[in-house]
Design an enzyme around this catalytic site. Structure first.
Site, PDB file in Angstrom:
ATOM      1  CG  HIS A 176      -6.486   0.478   1.446  1.00 56.04           C
ATOM      2  ND1 HIS A 176      -5.539   1.086   0.639  1.00 56.04           N
ATOM      3  CD2 HIS A 176      -5.783  -0.114   2.454  1.00 56.04           C
ATOM      4  CE1 HIS A 176      -4.336   0.858   1.128  1.00 56.04           C
ATOM      5  NE2 HIS A 176      -4.458   0.135   2.231  1.00 56.04           N
ATOM      6  CD  GLU A 222      -1.884   6.984  10.010  1.00 56.77           C
ATOM      7  OE1 GLU A 222      -1.414   7.765   9.149  1.00 56.77           O
ATOM      8  OE2 GLU A 222      -2.807   6.171   9.745  1.00 56.77           O
ATOM      9  CB  CYS A 236      -0.942  -0.015   1.192  1.00 56.99           C
ATOM     10  SG  CYS A 236      -1.912  -1.530   1.276  1.00 56.99           S
ATOM     11  CG  PHE A 295      -0.423  -6.251   3.977  1.00 58.08           C
ATOM     12  CD1 PHE A 295      -0.987  -5.462   4.961  1.00 58.08           C
ATOM     13  CD2 PHE A 295      -1.211  -7.227   3.394  1.00 58.08           C
ATOM     14  CE1 PHE A 295      -2.292  -5.633   5.363  1.00 58.08           C
ATOM     15  CE2 PHE A 295      -2.529  -7.416   3.780  1.00 58.08           C
ATOM     16  CZ  PHE A 295      -3.078  -6.621   4.778  1.00 58.08           C
ATOM     17  CE  LYS A 346      -5.567   3.891   2.648  1.00 62.12           C
ATOM     18  NZ  LYS A 346      -4.666   5.009   3.019  1.00 62.12           N
ATOM     19  CG  HIS A 386      -2.159   3.775   5.938  1.00 63.19           C
ATOM     20  ND1 HIS A 386      -2.061   3.687   4.563  1.00 63.19           N
ATOM     21  CD2 HIS A 386      -2.321   2.500   6.393  1.00 63.19           C
ATOM     22  CE1 HIS A 386      -2.157   2.414   4.204  1.00 63.19           C
ATOM     23  NE2 HIS A 386      -2.316   1.682   5.293  1.00 63.19           N
TER      24      HIS A 386
END
Length: 420
Positions: A343, A317, A166, A406, A338, A306
């Site tokens: 996403h 975060e 991502c 990831f 998002k 994110h």
């Protein structure tokens, strides 16, 4: 060596919220959700039956039928976004040195639609022996979007793909920024594309229990920082930015949108899919971006987080932002777009970089929609300005965009108002 200054002179986007930049931005600032029932395939047997799909995309607007058949949908999206970027930049393609124009275009997954179709067809007709489309491999590979864009326009500068899940397209933009400020190119189209709303994509993320299963409320399913968040919503599309060396842009009379001033990268070195619970990689990457830009935490007005709407990721975060920004964390704005786009995986960073650029240009912070109730976890401090449910007008001199992938890949980008 004196580093060159790098500016943004063009934007292009193909998203679940619109197939052009004006459509996309209008939806973003008005808090529109792009989520709805999956139409790309029959998802009735899946745990998750909704996603943020691109709507009304017509590949024949960009290619003839023969060319379209040679391109996976993710590459079609990339080319569409690149075309808008070039048109919006006002660049005269006949007068520039194409040896000095590059393309760095990311994909976290790439041509999964082609892969599933071709391998599925093989097993369905296995008794007939191996029969594959001659374009199977070039349609599938994740670098082909960058290659196709360069072929289409004759750009002969740096040309490749970045793959860091991502974080992929934020890495692409940081690479483009680095090449230009080191004098290796005058212009680079940088971005990312993804089209993974497929049986394999949705089924695979379902198996990880990463996706929301709020099938009765798709539009409200992506709800970062809300207590009831239950996973991310899959999105698709592409985002593209034209990065340009400042003097080159000034010489051609370009409309300069903003300046790219810093980028950071780090690794969590912790887990295949989970972020570090203490946000160690997130703290490191934001501090590195600030250092690269020669800025202090107090210089940042907006963070596009994110913010995937996962139970663990949102907490780490938020914790990292408090530790990096200290008291200033309560003065800047935070939002997760998002909540509207879903996403976009490898394309997320590019689309969110575009949001950050437009926030700087327009002095508007888009909202985090679908917030209902706060989490009891003390690491999410709701005194922070998460910009819930409604856009906010404020001066945005500088914005930071976070993307985490990831594998523990982290990337942060900083843009600010251009001052000559």
């Amino acid at each position: 060596m004196e580093l060159k200054r790098v500016v943004v002179t063009g934007l292009g986007a193909l998203t679940p919220l619109g197939n052009t930049i004006p459509e996309f931005w209008n939806s973003i600032i008005h808090g529109v959700s792009g989520a709805g029932p999956i139409t790309h395939f029959d998802a009735s047997a899946f745990k998750t039956q909704f996603a943020c799909e691109v709507k009304d995309f017509d590949p024949l607007k960009y290619f003839d039928r023969k060319e379209a058949r040679k391109l996976d949908i993710y590459a079609q999206y990339a080319i569409a976004a690149a075309q808008e970027t070039i048109e919006s930049s006002g660049v005269d393609l006949e007068s520039i040195d194409k040896d000095e124009v590059g393309v760095i275009f990311a994909a976290g997954i790439g041509g999964i639609t082609t892969f599933e179709q071709e391998v599925g067809n093989y097993y369905q007709h296995i008794e007939d022996g191996p029969r594959f489309n001659p374009f199977f491999i070039p349609k599938m590979i994740s670098d082909i979007a960058a290659g196709q864009i360069s072929i289409m326009y004759g750009f002969r500068g740096p040309n490749y793909s970045t793959a860091s899940a991502c974080a992929s397209s934020t890495n692409a933009i940081i690479d483009a920024f680095t090449h230009i400020r080191m004098g290796r190119a005058n212009i680079i189209l940088a971005g990312g594309s993804e089209a993974a709303i497929t049986p394999g994509g949705v089924g695979g993320f379902n198996a990880l229990t990463a996706l929301s299963t709020r099938n009765d409320d798709p539009a409200g399913a992506s709800r970062p920082f809300s207590k009831s968040r239950d996973g991310f919503v899959m999105g698709e599309g592409a985002g593209c930015l034209m990065l340009e060396e400042l003097e080159h842009a000034l010489a051609r009379g370009a409309n300069i949108l903003c300046e790219v001033v810093g980028g950071g990268m780090s690794a969590d070195a912790y887990h295949l899919t989970a972020t570090h619970p203490d946000g160690l990689g997130a703290k490191l990457v934001m501090n590195r971006a600030l250092k690269d830009a020669g800025m202090t935490p107090e210089d940042i007005d907006y963070i596009n987080v994110h913010g995937t709407s996962t139970p663990v990721g949102d907490i780490s975060e938020a914790k990292a932002i408090k530790e990096v920004f200290g008291e200033h964390a309560y003065k800047l704005n935070i939002s997760s777009t998002k909540s509207m786009t879903g996403h976009l995986l490898g394309a997320a960073g590019a689309v969110e970089a575009i949001v950050s650029v437009l926030s700087v240009v327009n002095d508007i912070v888009p909202p985090t929609i679908n917030f209902t109730e706060g989490d009891e976890d003390p690491d999410i401090d709701y005194n922070l300005n998460f910009t819930f449910n409604k856009a906010q007008k404020r001066t945005v001199n500088a914005a930071l965009s976070n993307t985490f992938g990831f594998g523990g890949h982290n990337a942060s980008l900083i843009v600010k108002k251009f001052i000559r």
